[in-house]
Write a protein that holds these residues in place. Structure first.
Motif, PDB file in Angstrom:
ATOM      1  N   VAL A  50       0.860  -1.171   0.000  1.00  0.00           N
ATOM      2  CA  VAL A  50       0.000   0.000   0.000  1.00  0.00           C
ATOM      3  C   VAL A  50       0.903   1.230   0.000  1.00  0.00           C
ATOM      4  O   VAL A  50       1.660   1.460   0.941  1.00  0.00           O
ATOM      5  N   TYR A  51       0.846   2.016  -1.046  1.00  0.00           N
ATOM      6  CA  TYR A  51       1.735   3.172  -1.196  1.00  0.00           C
ATOM      7  C   TYR A  51       1.255   4.361  -0.376  1.00  0.00           C
ATOM      8  O   TYR A  51       0.061   4.684  -0.409  1.00  0.00           O
ATOM      9  N   PRO A  52       2.160   5.034   0.339  1.00  0.00           N
ATOM     10  CA  PRO A  52       1.779   6.254   1.066  1.00  0.00           C
ATOM     11  C   PRO A  52       1.335   7.372   0.123  1.00  0.00           C
ATOM     12  O   PRO A  52       0.443   8.148   0.452  1.00  0.00           O
ATOM     13  N   THR A  53       1.981   7.440  -1.052  1.00  0.00           N
ATOM     14  CA  THR A  53       1.656   8.482  -2.031  1.00  0.00           C
ATOM     15  C   THR A  53       1.212   7.836  -3.334  1.00  0.00           C
ATOM     16  O   THR A  53       1.919   6.978  -3.868  1.00  0.00           O
ATOM     17  N   VAL A  54       0.050   8.228  -3.832  1.00  0.00           N
ATOM     18  CA  VAL A  54      -0.490   7.661  -5.070  1.00  0.00           C
ATOM     19  C   VAL A  54      -0.688   8.787  -6.084  1.00  0.00           C
ATOM     20  O   VAL A  54      -1.407   9.755  -5.819  1.00  0.00           O
ATOM     21  N   LEU A  55      -0.036   8.652  -7.238  1.00  0.00           N
ATOM     22  CA  LEU A  55      -0.163   9.631  -8.329  1.00  0.00           C
ATOM     23  C   LEU A  55      -0.734   8.958  -9.569  1.00  0.00           C
ATOM     24  O   LEU A  55      -0.386   9.312 -10.694  1.00  0.00           O
ATOM     25  N   ARG A  56      -1.602   7.990  -9.360  1.00  0.00           N
ATOM     26  CA  ARG A  56      -2.213   7.233 -10.461  1.00  0.00           C
ATOM     27  C   ARG A  56      -3.720   7.212 -10.281  1.00  0.00           C
ATOM     28  O   ARG A  56      -4.228   7.104  -9.166  1.00  0.00           O
ATOM     29  N   GLY A  57      -4.428   7.333 -11.401  1.00  0.00           N
ATOM     30  CA  GLY A  57      -5.891   7.277 -11.377  1.00  0.00           C
ATOM     31  C   GLY A  57      -6.384   6.287 -12.403  1.00  0.00           C
ATOM     32  O   GLY A  57      -6.568   5.111 -12.125  1.00  0.00           O
ATOM     33  N   ALA A  58      -6.645   6.781 -13.632  1.00  0.00           N
ATOM     34  CA  ALA A  58      -7.077   5.925 -14.743  1.00  0.00           C
ATOM     35  C   ALA A  58      -8.324   5.122 -14.410  1.00  0.00           C
ATOM     36  O   ALA A  58      -8.450   3.964 -14.786  1.00  0.00           O
ATOM     37  N   GLY A  59      -9.256   5.735 -13.677  1.00  0.00           N
ATOM     38  CA  GLY A  59     -10.535   5.077 -13.415  1.00  0.00           C
ATOM     39  C   GLY A  59     -10.790   4.716 -11.975  1.00  0.00           C
ATOM     40  O   GLY A  59     -11.923   4.421 -11.595  1.00  0.00           O
ATOM     41  N   GLY A 383       8.586   4.781  -2.400  1.00  0.00           N
ATOM     42  CA  GLY A 383       7.257   4.684  -1.795  1.00  0.00           C
ATOM     43  C   GLY A 383       6.182   5.476  -2.494  1.00  0.00           C
ATOM     44  O   GLY A 383       5.161   5.818  -1.895  1.00  0.00           O
ATOM     45  N   ILE A 384       6.393   5.785  -3.779  1.00  0.00           N
ATOM     46  CA  ILE A 384       5.414   6.570  -4.542  1.00  0.00           C
ATOM     47  C   ILE A 384       4.906   5.739  -5.717  1.00  0.00           C
ATOM     48  O   ILE A 384       5.708   5.249  -6.521  1.00  0.00           O
ATOM     49  N   LEU A 385       3.597   5.573  -5.805  1.00  0.00           N
ATOM     50  CA  LEU A 385       3.017   4.929  -6.984  1.00  0.00           C
ATOM     51  C   LEU A 385       2.858   5.994  -8.054  1.00  0.00           C
ATOM     52  O   LEU A 385       2.024   6.892  -7.936  1.00  0.00           O
ATOM     53  N   GLY A 386       3.698   5.905  -9.096  1.00  0.00           N
ATOM     54  CA  GLY A 386       3.671   6.907 -10.153  1.00  0.00           C
ATOM     55  C   GLY A 386       2.498   6.726 -11.086  1.00  0.00           C
ATOM     56  O   GLY A 386       1.628   5.875 -10.873  1.00  0.00           O
ATOM     57  N   GLY A 387       2.478   7.524 -12.132  1.00  0.00           N
ATOM     58  CA  GLY A 387       1.385   7.476 -13.087  1.00  0.00           C
ATOM     59  C   GLY A 387       1.375   6.183 -13.895  1.00  0.00           C
ATOM     60  O   GLY A 387       2.219   5.300 -13.725  1.00  0.00           O
ATOM     61  N   LEU A 388       0.419   6.097 -14.802  1.00  0.00           N
ATOM     62  CA  LEU A 388       0.247   4.903 -15.627  1.00  0.00           C
ATOM     63  C   LEU A 388       0.922   5.113 -16.979  1.00  0.00           C
ATOM     64  O   LEU A 388       0.667   6.118 -17.647  1.00  0.00           O
ATOM     65  N   PRO A 389       1.795   4.182 -17.415  1.00  0.00           N
ATOM     66  CA  PRO A 389       2.401   4.325 -18.745  1.00  0.00           C
ATOM     67  C   PRO A 389       1.325   4.241 -19.830  1.00  0.00           C
ATOM     68  O   PRO A 389       0.510   3.314 -19.839  1.00  0.00           O
ATOM     69  N   GLN A 391       0.515   5.540 -24.251  1.00  0.00           N
ATOM     70  CA  GLN A 391       1.212   5.647 -25.533  1.00  0.00           C
ATOM     71  C   GLN A 391       2.104   6.892 -25.632  1.00  0.00           C
ATOM     72  O   GLN A 391       3.231   6.823 -26.105  1.00  0.00           O
ATOM     73  N   ASP A 392       1.631   8.028 -25.174  1.00  0.00           N
ATOM     74  CA  ASP A 392       2.393   9.270 -25.326  1.00  0.00           C
ATOM     75  C   ASP A 392       3.303   9.591 -24.151  1.00  0.00           C
ATOM     76  O   ASP A 392       3.981  10.613 -24.151  1.00  0.00           O
ATOM     77  N   GLY A 393       3.316   8.754 -23.118  1.00  0.00           N
ATOM     78  CA  GLY A 393       4.159   9.027 -21.967  1.00  0.00           C
ATOM     79  C   GLY A 393       3.600   8.435 -20.699  1.00  0.00           C
ATOM     80  O   GLY A 393       3.439   7.224 -20.581  1.00  0.00           O
ATOM     81  N   ILE A 394       3.279   9.302 -19.711  1.00  0.00           N
ATOM     82  CA  ILE A 394       2.764   8.854 -18.418  1.00  0.00           C
ATOM     83  C   ILE A 394       1.490   9.623 -18.098  1.00  0.00           C
ATOM     84  O   ILE A 394       1.446  10.853 -18.211  1.00  0.00           O
ATOM     85  N   LEU A 395       0.457   8.884 -17.688  1.00  0.00           N
ATOM     86  CA  LEU A 395      -0.807   9.478 -17.262  1.00  0.00           C
ATOM     87  C   LEU A 395      -0.772   9.648 -15.746  1.00  0.00           C
ATOM     88  O   LEU A 395      -0.775   8.677 -15.001  1.00  0.00           O
ATOM     89  N   TRP A 396      -0.720  10.905 -15.293  1.00  0.00           N
ATOM     90  CA  TRP A 396      -0.648  11.221 -13.866  1.00  0.00           C
ATOM     91  C   TRP A 396      -2.023  11.601 -13.329  1.00  0.00           C
ATOM     92  O   TRP A 396      -2.885  12.044 -14.072  1.00  0.00           O
ATOM     93  N   CYS A 397      -2.179  11.460 -12.017  1.00  0.00           N
ATOM     94  CA  CYS A 397      -3.414  11.892 -11.344  1.00  0.00           C
ATOM     95  C   CYS A 397      -3.053  12.484  -9.988  1.00  0.00           C
ATOM     96  O   CYS A 397      -2.230  11.918  -9.262  1.00  0.00           O
ATOM     97  N   VAL A 398      -3.647  13.611  -9.651  1.00  0.00           N
ATOM     98  CA  VAL A 398      -3.443  14.235  -8.349  1.00  0.00           C
ATOM     99  C   VAL A 398      -4.811  14.506  -7.730  1.00  0.00           C
ATOM    100  O   VAL A 398      -5.635  15.204  -8.331  1.00  0.00           O
TER     101      VAL A 398
END
Length: 418
Positions: A50-59, A383-389, A391-398
């Protein structure tokens, strides 16, 4: 049954699930006591990260959930409430569903809501079926919608014989001009904000759908609706979406909640349960199930939908969340998502990760990145869950739960690895 559907073994039904996710049985020795089993299973569960920091969404999104939500939703008289078919002994659960429906209507601007379906993708697919008739059998779907939602729509269309056409993506938004809507157009589906986080020109797409004689379906993030134009204001006939952000934990993927709302002209086609407010012979206010098609239960081969259950607990949790937050609280959460996402996007651009698409966005955005795996691996190690890879790069969510300090730390990690 396997022979009837053309499958050779039960295992073929799970072919879409990655092999490493399938187990025949848990790795437990025989004859353990309950205490020993609990200790071993707890040790297995502890391996989940379980990540303390989450920067991913995608649904699926991590939002703040007030403590009162779980407190109220876990009360025994609500959790164990009887099925609402017998209204005489189910007034409490019926009222909770009615209140949920009312709040979804306020959020979307639509005139009626059901309660509810399994998840947002199911809601979108069920909305297609609501628009189909004998002369109009083609659904036009934005390619900028969530890929999992598109796949669910494909499955529904395959089962019903409905045709599906994708409206291509151009610069992160739906290119309606690329595919003219035919005379067989039953509906146009648009996600707002879309999968890449971009704000679409929903009014223009809705007008084009109606000009072609098609219905307009919008799939909307419910938190974004606290500050954005409602689907009704954009001309939508049906509004759907994933209601997980309304008080439901990420929970490793579920259970989630699909909300559905429609205008008065479409409300008899809504699947699932609808609760209405009425009065008894003595004039007392009461609540009853209403307008549920019997075909959903007893003549399934004639039904336009086979949704005959409802995510009662999830809908109740969403209702408690919206009540606890109130209109001002939801606006504040949405505004924090908006401002923090813009701050993070600006900081990423400073270190060489520019946005892939221009224009307005809510709390998700795509940045260009030459080596996304390396960046995401470095974040993971910190300890950071980054964005989702993508086609054009990384999909971030805040979202509102991420602090400025966490965003600055993520930027420093990325800057160092680059």
């Amino acid at each position: 049954m396997l022979a009837a559907i053309g499958a050779g073994a039960v295992e073929e039904l799970f072919s879409a699930v990655p092999r490493e996710m399938l187990v025949d049985r848990l790795d437990l020795p025989e004859g353990l006591s309950e205490l020993a089993v609990r200790q071993k299973v707890s040790a297995m569960a502890a391996r989940n990260r379980v990540y303390p920091t989450v920067l991913r969404g995608a649904g699926a999104y991590r939002h703040f959930i007030p403590a009162v939500v779980k407190s109220v939703a876990s009360r025994e008289e609500l959790v164990t409430a009887y099925t609402p078919y017998q209204a005489e002994i189910s007034q409490g659960i019926l009222q909770s569903i009615f209140e949920y429906q009312t709040m979804i209507c306020a959020l979307t601007g639509m005139e009626v809501s059901n309660a509810s379906v399994y998840d947002g993708s199911t809601a979108a697919a069920e909305a297609l079926a609501m628009c189909r008739d004998r002369k109009r059998n083609r659904a036009y779907i934005s390619a900028c919608a969530d890929p999992q939602t598109i796949e669910t729509m494909r499955t529904y269309c395959f089962g019903s014989g409905m045709e599906l056409t994708l409206l291509p993506e151009k610069d992160g938004r739906t290119d309606l001009a690329a595919v003219p809507l035919g005379a067989d157009a039953a509906c146009v589906y648009l996600q707002q904000p879309n999968y890449y986080g971009c704000i679409e020109d929903a009014r223009a797409i809705g007008e084009a759908a109606h000009a072609a004689g098609a219905k307009f379906i919008m799939g909307c993030n419910p938190i974004a609706l606290a500050i954005m134009e409602t689907p009704a204001a954009c001309g939508a006939d049906i509004a759907v979406g994933e209601a997980q952000p309304l008080g439901l934990d990420l929970a490793f993927g579920g259970p989630y909640l699909g909300y559905m709302a429609a205008n008065k002209a479409m409300f008899r086609k809504l699947p699932g349960r609808i609760v209405g407010q009425t009065h008894d012979a003595a004039g007392n206010e009461g609540y009853v199930l209403t307008l549920t098609a019997r075909e959903q239960h007893i003549r399934r081969e004639k039904a336009s939908s086979n949704i005959c259950s409802n995510q009662a607990l999830c809908a109740f949790i969403a209702g408690v969340y919206m009540t606890a937050m109130g209109a001002d609280g939801m606006k504040q959460a949405a505004a924090l998502c908006l401002s923090k996402a813009r701050y993070f996007a600006a900081e990423l651009e400073k270190i060489g990760l520019p946005r892939a698409h221009g224009g307005e966005f809510f709390h998700e955005f795509v940045t260009r990145c030459e080596n996304p795996e390396k960046v995401l691996r470095a974040l993971d190690e910190n300890g950071i869950l980054g964005g989702l890879p993508v086609q054009d790069g990384i999909l971030w969510c805040v979202t509102e739960v991420v602090t400025k300090e966490e965003l600055d730390r993520a930027v420093n990690v990325i800057k160092e690895v680059r």
